[in-house]
Design an enzyme around this catalytic site. Structure first.
Site, PDB file in Angstrom:
ATOM      1  N   HIS A   1       0.861  -1.189   0.000  1.00 28.34           N
ATOM      2  CA  HIS A   1       0.000   0.000   0.000  1.00 28.34           C
ATOM      3  C   HIS A   1       0.889   1.229   0.000  1.00 28.34           C
ATOM      4  O   HIS A   1       2.094   1.138   0.224  1.00 28.34           O
ATOM      5  CB  HIS A   1      -0.950   0.016   1.201  1.00 28.34           C
ATOM      6  CG  HIS A   1      -0.243   0.088   2.537  1.00 28.34           C
ATOM      7  ND1 HIS A   1       0.357   1.235   3.012  1.00 28.34           N
ATOM      8  CD2 HIS A   1      -0.044  -0.840   3.500  1.00 28.34           C
ATOM      9  CE1 HIS A   1       0.880   1.013   4.189  1.00 28.34           C
ATOM     10  NE2 HIS A   1       0.666  -0.250   4.517  1.00 28.34           N
TER      11      HIS A   1
ATOM     12  N   ASP B   1      -1.535 -18.937  13.121  1.00 26.61           N
ATOM     13  CA  ASP B   1      -0.360 -19.482  13.797  1.00 26.61           C
ATOM     14  C   ASP B   1      -0.363 -19.092  15.277  1.00 26.61           C
ATOM     15  O   ASP B   1      -0.338 -17.904  15.609  1.00 26.61           O
ATOM     16  CB  ASP B   1       0.909 -18.948  13.118  1.00 26.61           C
ATOM     17  CG  ASP B   1       2.125 -19.753  13.492  1.00 26.61           C
ATOM     18  OD1 ASP B   1       2.543 -19.680  14.663  1.00 26.61           O
ATOM     19  OD2 ASP B   1       2.656 -20.451  12.613  1.00 26.61           O
TER      20      ASP B   1
ATOM     21  N   SER C   1       2.862  -4.761   7.159  1.00 25.75           N
ATOM     22  CA  SER C   1       2.416  -4.519   5.779  1.00 25.75           C
ATOM     23  C   SER C   1       3.534  -4.860   4.806  1.00 25.75           C
ATOM     24  O   SER C   1       4.658  -4.385   4.948  1.00 25.75           O
ATOM     25  CB  SER C   1       2.025  -3.054   5.591  1.00 25.75           C
ATOM     26  OG  SER C   1       0.894  -2.730   6.353  1.00 25.75           O
TER      27      SER C   1
END
Length: 410
Positions: A224, A347, A362
């Site tokens: 992004h 997880d 990110s």
């Protein structure tokens, strides 16, 4: 008998309308363009049976399956119902190196961004010169009196030295550029001339590198754009670089409160350029090779499946680890933007450390069936175990402009 025929016709009309509505809905949920590897054929993953039909029926689809070729396909469902026409571009199957390492981002903007307004207390009362001449938060001031501006200090010096004489500003707003005549006013508090705005010229932070292409030396990260913290607008990149970074701590995420990876720049010398900042991520060229993992094939969007997958991310130091996730939803429509997948962290070790997806993750690469399929982009604020992800294919479409020597873009 007539009533029975009329009822049957009504039912048939409803069925036909239902099928057509389903076809329209399905067509809107599929992309207008597909990329497939050389020698392969397009397969549509859908709850309904959708099959591609070549527009030129004189030749089989295999005849077009050579890298560099582009052809049209008509997608049909339920045997004959047309869904939409799509373009297919044949490309070489790309191999890239998944990273998952933290890196520091240093970027300078094109001009300065107006991030706030502040009225000036003058002998005549409160005034705001910037607002009076039409400037808004989010505007980018690129020059003053014909001189390009690149820093907050430069803008402040030009305003102060004006002595109250009007300044001609060149301003960018979205895709438009215009001129504004700003007349600084003298503050009755400190005697300084002021414009009534707060501006920003740079940004720095830590994110995750998704992958790099060993052939071109180019990298992709974040998934992004880097946005201004105040305006939430994409930072217009003028120049920048990336440096090594290390994760030193974690603030776990909770419902309503996003967590964060805490890190630091390891060294001041750059490890690569920063050339593009846009909605698909940040991109540039590395100064050296970084063989963190073996190369893997990059998946095309139509190959991504709902189900188990893994991410590479770093939660301590500079070394990434592999963690399990689940791909819950896939959106291949052309208007999906960067929100191509919804994923869940499954997880236990990662959930115990971070609570799920946190800021700084990110760009963490997503691997499925031995291929790179995408990268994490955003967390759901009310459920940090879940978030959005972008297709690797979409990031790579931007990376190609860096590899081909394209101009800086934002």
């Amino acid at each position: 008998m007539r009533k029975l025929c009329k009822a049957a016709a009504g039912i048939l009309s409803v069925c036909i309308l239902g099928v057509l509505s389903l076809a329209i809905y399905t067509g809107n949920s599929l992309p207008d363009k597909y990329y497939i590897a050389e020698g392969e054929q397009l397969t549509i993953r859908s709850p309904f049976s959708i099959y591609p039909e070549a527009e030129n029926t004189l030749l089989p689809i295999e005849a077009y399956s050579v890298a560099g070729n582009t052809y049209s396909l008509q997608l049909r469902m339920l045997g004959a119902v047309s869904v939409k026409q799509v373009q297919v571009q044949v490309v070489d199957r790309k191999s890239v190196v998944p990273c998952g390492i933290p890196f520091g981002i240093k970027m300078f903007t094109e001009g300065v961004i107006v991030v706030g307004m502040s009225d000036v207390d003058t002998p005549e009362g409160l005034m705001n010169p910037a607002k009076q001449c039409g400037i808004q938060i989010g505007d980018i001031v690129t020059s003053i009196n014909g001189k390009r501006v690149e820093s907050n200090e430069q803008v402040g010096a030009l305003v102060q030295s004006s002595g109250g004489v009007p300044l001609n500003l060149t301003v960018k707003r979205d895709s438009k550029t215009f001129s504004a005549l700003l007349t600084p006013v003298r503050s009755s508090i400190d005697g300084q001339y002021k414009a009534g705005i707060w501006v920003r010229d740079s940004s720095a932070g830590i994110g995750t590198m998704t992958y790099y292409d060993p052939k071109s030396g180019c990298y992709a990260g974040l998934g992004h754009a880097v946005c201004d913290v105040d305006t939430q607008l994409v930072m217009p990149l003028y120049s920048g670089e990336i440096v090594r970074a290390s994760i030193s701590g974690i603030s776990p995420g909770h419902a309503g409160t996003p967590g964060e990876l805490k890190g630091m720049f390891v060294e001041s010398s750059a490890m690569g350029t920063l050339e593009i900042n846009n909605e698909t991520g940040v991109f540039g060229k590395l100064y050296g090779s970084y063989p963190y993992h073996q190369p893997v094939q990059m998946a095309h969007s139509y190959e991504v499946e709902k189900g188990p997958a893994s991410i590479l991310c770093t939660v301590e130091g500079e070394t990434p680890s592999l963690f399990s996730i689940q791909i819950d939803r896939i959106n291949t429509s052309s208007d999906a933007g960067t929100r191509n997948m919804v994923i869940s962290i499954t997880d236990p070790a990662l959930l115990a450390k971070t609570g799920g997806i946190v800021q700084g993750m990110s760009g963490s690469p997503i691997l499925q069936n031995g291929k790179l399929v995408g990268a994490i982009t955003h967390v759901f604020v009310n459920d940090p175990t879940r978030g959005y992800a972008i297709f690797a294919e979409n990031m790579d479409n931007t990376l190609k402009s860096v590899a081909s020597g394209g101009a800086l873009a934002s």
